[in-house]
Design an enzyme around this catalytic site. Structure first.
Site, PDB file in Angstrom:
ATOM      1  N   GLU A   1      49.254  39.256  38.423  1.00 41.95           N
ATOM      2  CA  GLU A   1      48.195  39.935  37.977  1.00 41.95           C
ATOM      3  C   GLU A   1      46.973  39.200  37.496  1.00 41.95           C
ATOM      4  OE1 GLU A   1      47.907  43.983  38.861  1.00 41.95           O
ATOM      5  OE2 GLU A   1      48.440  42.396  40.491  1.00 41.95           O
TER       6      GLU A   1
ATOM      7  N   THR B   1      37.609  44.181  42.310  1.00 37.39           N
ATOM      8  CA  THR B   1      38.135  44.562  40.925  1.00 37.39           C
ATOM      9  C   THR B   1      37.381  43.855  39.769  1.00 37.39           C
ATOM     10  OG1 THR B   1      40.250  44.795  42.029  1.00 37.39           O
ATOM     11  CG2 THR B   1      40.183  44.235  39.496  1.00 37.39           C
TER      12      THR B   1
END
Length: 318
Positions: free
Chosen positions: A138, A191
């Protein structure tokens, strides 16, 4: 003591999409869906090293270099940790879910890869022991190693990240009738951009409201109190800023709540939105209402209806 199973030559794994934040729980709450998700195939080969031999479904958007792709980079870290760097691995990644949807696309890929390599080698680590490697993926994908997507993708169900130093994941109960309506509008909300818009300082009264809502949501999950779940899923910190990036957000929320949804909010950083409902039928109706409205506004979308996926990743038998 953990029992290690036999090693394998080929493993094919599916890992699910996830909804992070759950409106009031920024970076600490998330749940797994049954659909969509990503698939990874891992094969043992004679030539040492990890190779990413094929990616499909990404329209060429994902890096092919092993050190830069979240799936292969996480697998390399895993192999280094268990002392198996001499092994030969060929990997395929098949994207079955949209990239940049706010549904944990990178998390699903990374978890599928880690679960596959762990299974291939006889499961030397537990799922929870795989979590740090998934968080590394991530960080590579979006610059922040949060666990609110990878934890439910890896462990299934609804998860609470109690803390990050060290990471402490708590599995929360799931009321049996709870279903999710998820809609991915075809608009672009990167994001990193969505995260940069978030305030770094908040008023004390807003913080009190937020942690009261998180506590209320957790209590509602433990007591199967659907009304408490619904009224607790309010966000005064993140949603007011991120909603600006999502066309028709407030109209979608109005339509969902009028259609009987328990709650409505942004999935992860968006643009996907989700609503909780008391049944699959109601969730299906909410999804239909929202997608119809988006179509009328000239916005395409993907719609999903899912119970809470308690399993997480699973092996597929070819």
């Amino acid at each position: 003591m953990k029992t290690v199973s036999m090693e394998r030559d080929t493993v094919h794994v599916f890992a699910p999409a996830t909804v992070a934040n759950m409106v009031c729980g920024f970076d600490v709450l998330g749940f797994a869906l049954y659909d969509p998700g990503d698939e990874v195939i891992i094969r043992r080969v004679e030539e040492p090293g990890v190779r990413l031999v094929n990616i499909t479904g990404d329209d060429g958007r994902l890096p092919r270099q092993v050190s830069k792709n979240t799936v292969s980079a996480s697998v390399v870290s895993f192999l280094q940790h268990i002392g198996r760097t001499n092994i030969g691995i060929d990997m395929e990644l098949h994207k079955r879910m949209p990239i940049g949807s706010g549904l944990g696309s990178s998390a699903a890929s990374t978890v599928a890869g880690l679960y596959a390599i762990n299974t291939l080698l006889g499961s030397p680590l537990s799922r929870r022991e795989l979590l740090p490697f998934a968080m590394q993926g991530e960080e590579l994908a979006c610059g922040h190693g949060h666990a609110d997507n990878v934890a439910p993708a890896l462990l299934g169900g609804i998860t609470l990240i109690r803390g990050y130093d060290p990471v402490d994941v708590v599995a929360l109960p799931v009321p049996p009738a709870l279903h999710a309506s998820v809609v991915f509008p075809h608009v672009d909300v990167p994001t990193r951009d969505a995260r940069q818009m978030i305030r770094t300082k908040v008023a004390l009264k807003d913080a009190v409201t937020q942690w009261g809502n998180i506590a209320g949501l957790v209590a509602g999950l433990f007591t199967d109190d659907y009304a408490l779940i619904g009224r607790s899923m309010q966000d005064v910190l993140i949603e007011p800023t991120r909603a600006i990036l999502i066309p028709e957000f407030y109209e979608m929320r109005r339509l969902a709540m009028e259609a009987g949804a328990l709650s409505f909010g942004i999935s992860g950083s968006g643009p996907s939105v989700f609503a909780f409902a008391r049944s699959a039928e109601q969730a299906t109706y909410v999804t239909s209402i929202i997608q119809t409205h988006l179509t009328e506004q000239g916005i395409g979308s993907n719609g999903y209806v899912s119970g809470i996926n308690m399993e997480g990743p699973r092996e597929l038998r070819d």
